[in-house]
Design an enzyme around this catalytic site. Structure first.
Site, PDB file in Angstrom:
ATOM      1  N   LYS A 127       0.814  -1.233   0.000  1.00 21.78           N
ATOM      2  CA  LYS A 127       0.000   0.000   0.000  1.00 21.78           C
ATOM      3  C   LYS A 127       0.843   1.278   0.000  1.00 21.78           C
ATOM      4  CE  LYS A 127      -1.920  -2.599   2.969  1.00 21.78           C
ATOM      5  NZ  LYS A 127      -2.645  -3.405   3.947  1.00 21.78           N
ATOM      6  N   GLU A 151      -5.312  -3.197  -7.290  1.00 25.14           N
ATOM      7  CA  GLU A 151      -6.572  -3.706  -6.722  1.00 25.14           C
ATOM      8  C   GLU A 151      -6.393  -4.272  -5.322  1.00 25.14           C
ATOM      9  OE1 GLU A 151     -10.001  -3.660  -6.399  1.00 25.14           O
ATOM     10  OE2 GLU A 151      -9.981  -3.903  -8.579  1.00 25.14           O
ATOM     11  N   VAL A 154      -6.705  -2.229  -1.496  1.00 27.99           N
ATOM     12  CA  VAL A 154      -7.920  -1.931  -0.725  1.00 27.99           C
ATOM     13  C   VAL A 154      -8.903  -3.082  -0.915  1.00 27.99           C
ATOM     14  CG1 VAL A 154      -9.810  -0.288  -0.353  1.00 27.99           C
ATOM     15  CG2 VAL A 154      -7.575   0.551  -1.111  1.00 27.99           C
ATOM     16  N   GLY A 208      -3.143 -14.684   8.620  1.00 25.31           N
ATOM     17  CA  GLY A 208      -2.515 -13.908   7.543  1.00 25.31           C
ATOM     18  C   GLY A 208      -3.229 -12.616   7.232  1.00 25.31           C
ATOM     19  N   GLU A 211      -0.944  -6.911   9.279  1.00 25.71           N
ATOM     20  CA  GLU A 211       0.300  -6.408   8.697  1.00 25.71           C
ATOM     21  C   GLU A 211       1.493  -7.034   9.417  1.00 25.71           C
ATOM     22  OE1 GLU A 211       0.329  -4.036   5.945  1.00 25.71           O
ATOM     23  OE2 GLU A 211      -1.576  -5.058   6.077  1.00 25.71           O
ATOM     24  N   ASP A 222      -3.488   1.355   8.917  1.00 22.46           N
ATOM     25  CA  ASP A 222      -3.710   0.609   7.670  1.00 22.46           C
ATOM     26  C   ASP A 222      -4.966   1.134   6.958  1.00 22.46           C
ATOM     27  OD1 ASP A 222      -3.293  -1.939   5.920  1.00 22.46           O
ATOM     28  OD2 ASP A 222      -5.389  -2.019   6.548  1.00 22.46           O
ATOM     29  N   LYS A 226      -5.471   3.257   3.325  1.00 27.36           N
ATOM     30  CA  LYS A 226      -6.478   2.961   2.290  1.00 27.36           C
ATOM     31  C   LYS A 226      -7.314   4.205   1.968  1.00 27.36           C
ATOM     32  CE  LYS A 226      -6.318  -1.893   3.487  1.00 27.36           C
ATOM     33  NZ  LYS A 226      -6.665  -2.871   4.514  1.00 27.36           N
ATOM     34  N   GLY A 319      -6.308 -11.615   3.531  1.00 27.74           N
ATOM     35  CA  GLY A 319      -6.125 -13.062   3.418  1.00 27.74           C
ATOM     36  C   GLY A 319      -5.225 -13.426   2.257  1.00 27.74           C
TER      37      GLY A 319
HETATM   38  N1  HSE Z   1      -3.747  -5.907   7.355  1.00 27.44           N
HETATM   39  C1  HSE Z   1      -4.722  -5.613   6.345  1.00 27.44           C
HETATM   40  C2  HSE Z   1      -6.105  -5.840   6.915  1.00 27.44           C
HETATM   41  C3  HSE Z   1      -4.470  -6.503   5.162  1.00 27.44           C
HETATM   42  O1  HSE Z   1      -6.231  -6.454   7.966  1.00 27.44           O
HETATM   43  O2  HSE Z   1      -7.081  -5.399   6.326  1.00 27.44           O
HETATM   44  C4  HSE Z   1      -5.243  -6.120   3.947  1.00 27.44           C
HETATM   45  O3  HSE Z   1      -4.906  -4.849   3.473  1.00 27.44           O
END
Ligand code: HSE
Length: 339
Positions: A127, A151, A154, A208, A211, A222, A226, A319
């Site tokens: 990002k 893509e 976000v 997963g 971050e 985060d 976005k 994910g």
């Molecule tokens: N760490 C971010 C979240 C990953 O949890 O949304 C996706 O951008």
């Protein structure tokens, strides 16, 4: 299409797994035959093989934590930087899936600029460069006739960018508002089900979603990144973090969540972008608000438009496969445009 991957963590591995499992389908149904010629990481090492690296061997080596385990090959190089591999001049696109840095966007931003200068298309899940310098990257890509796609940055593979830029191309968008961080939405959902904050965060990391440094998720940065990306993508505006009001979920205790539940309400981390600014804040919503029912790592966004009114998109926000899916969609779009 010859690809350089920068990064091979959750997203890079998810993308490689998809290529491995869908290779024949992609070739047959989409006319898409990708080859990973280089992979560069901060912790596992670097590999460059002009004839193409083997996805299964890459994934197996990554399991050991180091590309040292990748099988020997006469033409294999293990010492090249991203810059060296771009300079080798054989790749068509650079896939940026290294960890996000929202302070400087480096080293990814420099790599992206060099890639565009060298005539490579770009697909990013990272990002940082898009949040901090989308307009410069876009101007350079346009000047060179190259595709710049992001893509994954976000809502993972949920197609907010394609929806806004292509499906709603004739609409003016006035505002975007929604749940844009999967980790915090997962934590809030699990806490309402009685789990502790620490356990819920540990689960989100294991799945997963989080971050590399999860402070970026739980403190709202985060989602704020976005918002910056949406400001650039939807409004052509370059906003800075200092233009936004940002807070996360760290101030919420289990009692706050229980109190909201008892009152028929629910906390959600709501992010908003308008042409003039944006915000991220934990917000108590009545259960009748559609965003209140978006649970787990799912994200949702509502775009306010002139011709269509409010258009809402709901889907995975984080994910491994879900973000890998966005990279694949971007590369397929690049492949279609190149035909
Ligand atoms: N760490 C971010 C979240 C990953 O949890 O949304 C996706 O951008």
């Amino acid at each position: 299409m010859k690809l350089i991957l920068v990064g091979f963590g959750v997203v890079g591995q998810g993308f490689a797994e998809i290529l491995q499992s869908k290779a024949s389908w992609l070739s047959r149904e989409r006319g898409f035959v990708p080859t990973i010629v280089g992979v560069v990481t901060a912790t596992k090492g670097s590999l460059f093989l002009p004839d193409g690296l083997d996805s299964s061997a890459l994934l197996a080596a990554a399991e050991t934590g180091s590309f040292d385990a990748y099988p020997r090959h006469a033409d294999l190089r293990r010492d090249m930087s991203v810059s060296d591999i771009i300079g080798a001049g054989i790749a068509d696109a650079l896939v940026e899936v290294s960890p996000t840095n929202l302070d400087t966007a480096q080293p990814a931003l420099a790599n992206c600029l060099q890639a565009l200068d060298a005539g490579l298309h770009l697909a990013l899940a990272n990002k940082g460069p898009v949040a901090l310098d989308l307009l410069r990257l876009r101007a350079k890509a346009n000047a060179k006739g190259l595709q710049l796609r992001y893509e994954a940055t976000v809502m993972a593979g949920t197609p907010i960018m394609q929806m806004a830029e292509e499906a709603l191309a004739g609409c003016q968008i006035q505002a975007a508002r929604g749940i844009l961080n999967g980790t915090t939405n997962y934590i809030l959902t699990q806490m309402e089900n009685g789990m502790s904050y620490a356990d819920a965060l540990a689960q989100a990391q294991a799945l997963g979603y989080a971050e590399t440094d999860p402070a970026g998720d739980v403190e709202g940065w985060d989602a704020a990144g976005k918002v910056l990306i949406l400001a650039g993508a939807l409004f052509g505006r370059r906003l800075n973090m200092s233009d936004l009001d940002v807070s996360g979920i760290t101030g919420l205790a289990s009692d706050d969540i229980a109190d909201a539940k008892a009152a028929g309400e629910r906390y959600k981390l709501i992010a908003e972008a308008t042409p003039d600014g944006g915000s991220v804040a934990a917000t108590r919503l009545p259960l009748s608000n559609p965003l209140a029912s978006v649970s787990g790592a799912t994200n949702a966004i509502t775009l306010d438009t002139d011709l269509m009114g409010a258009v809402t998109l709901i889907g995975a926000g984080a994910g491994k496969r879900e973000t890998g899916s966005a990279i694949l969609a971007d590369l397929l779009a690049i492949n279609r445009a190149a035909r």
